[in-house]
Design a protein around this motif. Sequence first.
Motif, PDB file in Angstrom:
ATOM      1  N   SER A  13      20.717  79.447 -15.934  1.00 54.62           N
ATOM      2  CA  SER A  13      20.592  78.037 -15.596  1.00 54.62           C
ATOM      3  C   SER A  13      21.960  77.369 -15.624  1.00 54.62           C
ATOM      4  CB  SER A  13      19.649  77.343 -16.593  1.00 54.62           C
ATOM      5  OG  SER A  13      19.428  76.006 -16.217  1.00 54.62           O
ATOM      6  N   THR A  14      21.998  76.144 -15.144  1.00 55.18           N
ATOM      7  CA  THR A  14      23.221  75.340 -15.219  1.00 55.18           C
ATOM      8  C   THR A  14      23.051  74.188 -16.199  1.00 55.18           C
ATOM      9  OG1 THR A  14      22.501  73.980 -13.343  1.00 55.18           O
ATOM     10  CG2 THR A  14      23.909  75.907 -12.860  1.00 55.18           C
ATOM     11  N   ARG A  15      21.963  74.218 -16.955  1.00 55.90           N
ATOM     12  CA  ARG A  15      21.737  73.205 -17.994  1.00 55.90           C
ATOM     13  C   ARG A  15      20.734  73.761 -19.007  1.00 55.90           C
ATOM     14  NH1 ARG A  15      18.156  72.345 -14.037  1.00 55.90           N
ATOM     15  NH2 ARG A  15      16.158  71.430 -14.522  1.00 55.90           N
ATOM     16  N   ALA A  16      20.649  73.123 -20.159  1.00 56.31           N
ATOM     17  CA  ALA A  16      19.676  73.528 -21.170  1.00 56.31           C
ATOM     18  C   ALA A  16      18.319  72.972 -20.749  1.00 56.31           C
ATOM     19  CB  ALA A  16      20.077  73.019 -22.545  1.00 56.31           C
ATOM     20  N   ASP A  17      17.527  73.788 -20.056  1.00 62.03           N
ATOM     21  CA  ASP A  17      16.242  73.348 -19.533  1.00 62.03           C
ATOM     22  C   ASP A  17      15.096  73.939 -20.352  1.00 62.03           C
ATOM     23  OD1 ASP A  17      16.287  76.000 -18.774  1.00 62.03           O
ATOM     24  OD2 ASP A  17      16.651  75.579 -16.671  1.00 62.03           O
ATOM     25  N   ALA A  18      13.891  73.790 -19.846  1.00 63.85           N
ATOM     26  CA  ALA A  18      12.708  74.247 -20.576  1.00 63.85           C
ATOM     27  C   ALA A  18      12.761  75.743 -20.871  1.00 63.85           C
ATOM     28  CB  ALA A  18      11.454  73.910 -19.783  1.00 63.85           C
ATOM     29  N   ILE A  32      21.179  82.000 -20.413  1.00 64.62           N
ATOM     30  CA  ILE A  32      22.600  81.999 -20.069  1.00 64.62           C
ATOM     31  C   ILE A  32      22.855  80.756 -19.240  1.00 64.62           C
ATOM     32  CG2 ILE A  32      24.480  83.224 -18.945  1.00 64.62           C
ATOM     33  CD1 ILE A  32      22.844  85.814 -19.411  1.00 64.62           C
ATOM     34  N   ILE A  33      23.716  79.875 -19.756  1.00 60.07           N
ATOM     35  CA  ILE A  33      23.933  78.578 -19.129  1.00 60.07           C
ATOM     36  C   ILE A  33      25.375  78.480 -18.644  1.00 60.07           C
ATOM     37  CG2 ILE A  33      23.847  76.087 -19.472  1.00 60.07           C
ATOM     38  CD1 ILE A  33      21.797  76.735 -21.776  1.00 60.07           C
ATOM     39  N   ASN A  34      25.518  78.381 -17.337  1.00 59.73           N
ATOM     40  CA  ASN A  34      26.827  78.207 -16.705  1.00 59.73           C
ATOM     41  C   ASN A  34      27.058  76.710 -16.536  1.00 59.73           C
ATOM     42  OD1 ASN A  34      29.139  78.198 -15.165  1.00 59.73           O
ATOM     43  ND2 ASN A  34      28.178  79.032 -13.339  1.00 59.73           N
ATOM     44  N   GLU A  35      27.820  76.121 -17.425  1.00 58.91           N
ATOM     45  CA  GLU A  35      28.073  74.679 -17.383  1.00 58.91           C
ATOM     46  C   GLU A  35      28.997  74.293 -16.230  1.00 58.91           C
ATOM     47  OE1 GLU A  35      26.403  72.620 -19.191  1.00 58.91           O
ATOM     48  OE2 GLU A  35      25.827  73.667 -21.015  1.00 58.91           O
ATOM     49  N   SER A  36      29.737  75.244 -15.683  1.00 54.83           N
ATOM     50  CA  SER A  36      30.638  74.979 -14.543  1.00 54.83           C
ATOM     51  C   SER A  36      29.969  75.476 -13.272  1.00 54.83           C
ATOM     52  CB  SER A  36      31.991  75.659 -14.766  1.00 54.83           C
ATOM     53  OG  SER A  36      32.628  75.140 -15.903  1.00 54.83           O
ATOM     54  N   LYS A  37      28.914  74.812 -12.882  1.00 54.43           N
ATOM     55  CA  LYS A  37      28.065  75.288 -11.794  1.00 54.43           C
ATOM     56  C   LYS A  37      28.730  75.265 -10.425  1.00 54.43           C
ATOM     57  CE  LYS A  37      25.977  70.773 -11.189  1.00 54.43           C
ATOM     58  NZ  LYS A  37      24.826  69.964 -11.390  1.00 54.43           N
ATOM     59  N   GLU A  38      29.863  74.574 -10.285  1.00 56.10           N
ATOM     60  CA  GLU A  38      30.519  74.463  -8.979  1.00 56.10           C
ATOM     61  C   GLU A  38      31.113  75.779  -8.510  1.00 56.10           C
ATOM     62  OE1 GLU A  38      32.443  72.713 -11.663  1.00 56.10           O
ATOM     63  OE2 GLU A  38      30.684  71.440 -11.771  1.00 56.10           O
ATOM     64  N   TRP A  97      36.393  69.571 -17.977  1.00 58.22           N
ATOM     65  CA  TRP A  97      35.539  68.406 -17.707  1.00 58.22           C
ATOM     66  C   TRP A  97      34.054  68.733 -17.858  1.00 58.22           C
ATOM     67  CZ3 TRP A  97      38.905  70.079 -13.690  1.00 58.22           C
ATOM     68  CH2 TRP A  97      38.317  70.840 -12.705  1.00 58.22           C
ATOM     69  N   ASP A  98      33.706  70.013 -17.996  1.00 62.75           N
ATOM     70  CA  ASP A  98      32.317  70.406 -18.230  1.00 62.75           C
ATOM     71  C   ASP A  98      31.983  70.508 -19.722  1.00 62.75           C
ATOM     72  OD1 ASP A  98      31.552  70.696 -15.491  1.00 62.75           O
ATOM     73  OD2 ASP A  98      32.683  72.579 -15.431  1.00 62.75           O
ATOM     74  N   LEU A  99      32.962  70.341 -20.581  1.00 64.17           N
ATOM     75  CA  LEU A  99      32.714  70.510 -22.015  1.00 64.17           C
ATOM     76  C   LEU A  99      31.790  69.462 -22.631  1.00 64.17           C
ATOM     77  CD1 LEU A  99      36.130  71.847 -23.336  1.00 64.17           C
ATOM     78  CD2 LEU A  99      33.984  73.101 -23.009  1.00 64.17           C
ATOM     79  N   PRO A 100      31.845  68.185 -22.240  1.00 65.46           N
ATOM     80  CA  PRO A 100      30.880  67.244 -22.839  1.00 65.46           C
ATOM     81  C   PRO A 100      29.425  67.664 -22.600  1.00 65.46           C
ATOM     82  CG  PRO A 100      32.666  66.021 -21.820  1.00 65.46           C
ATOM     83  CD  PRO A 100      32.849  67.473 -21.428  1.00 65.46           C
ATOM     84  N   LYS A 101      29.125  68.144 -21.407  1.00 65.78           N
ATOM     85  CA  LYS A 101      27.771  68.624 -21.114  1.00 65.78           C
ATOM     86  C   LYS A 101      27.459  69.866 -21.954  1.00 65.78           C
ATOM     87  CE  LYS A 101      26.213  70.696 -17.265  1.00 65.78           C
ATOM     88  NZ  LYS A 101      25.511  71.416 -16.393  1.00 65.78           N
TER      89      LYS A 101
END
Length: 172
Positions: free
Chosen positions: A35-40, A6-12, A56-60
């Motif tokens: 996580s806040t990114r696609a990590d291992a 589960i990746i929360n791209e809007s970590k702020e 503004w988090d959509l490109p990531k």
Amino acid sequence: MVKIAIINESKEVYNLAVHKIENYHKLRGDTVFMSTRADAWSRACRKAYLSAIFTWDLPKLVNDARMLKDLGVEIEIGGPAATYMHDYVFNGTGVEPHHGIDMRFEHVQGEFQCTFTSRGCPGHNCEFCLVQTVEGRKMIEYDDFNIPVGKNPWMCDNNILSTSPRHQQLVV
């Protein structure tokens, strides 16, 4: 048991939806990695949920979704930003983002920092606002909402004053 990322791209900010998805899968016995990114960890999962609150988090989000999709991970995308900029997300990932509130997770119980006791907007049509796009025009009042917990719990109702007096009394 399935491994879920589960990746929360809007970590702020606190993202209630990702925590509800986490509880949903833990109750099913799945192993969940937040996580806040696609990590291992997320690369080793069979399924990943990606959520963005802010545009503004959509490109990531798009980059993470592409990478995970290329690795064969099943992807689900959601959040207010993905609803609002649906075409951008779809064109960038080939994944149809979920539109609006995902009712599979809306009533998941748990200890969350925030809650919604109602959803929707009856039609104020504020030009800057996404509530009607994400939640719809019909006001929905919940009687079974979670009581927020934590150091700074809060209610996130977008239009509490548009709810019935009975509902407002219940919330208070």
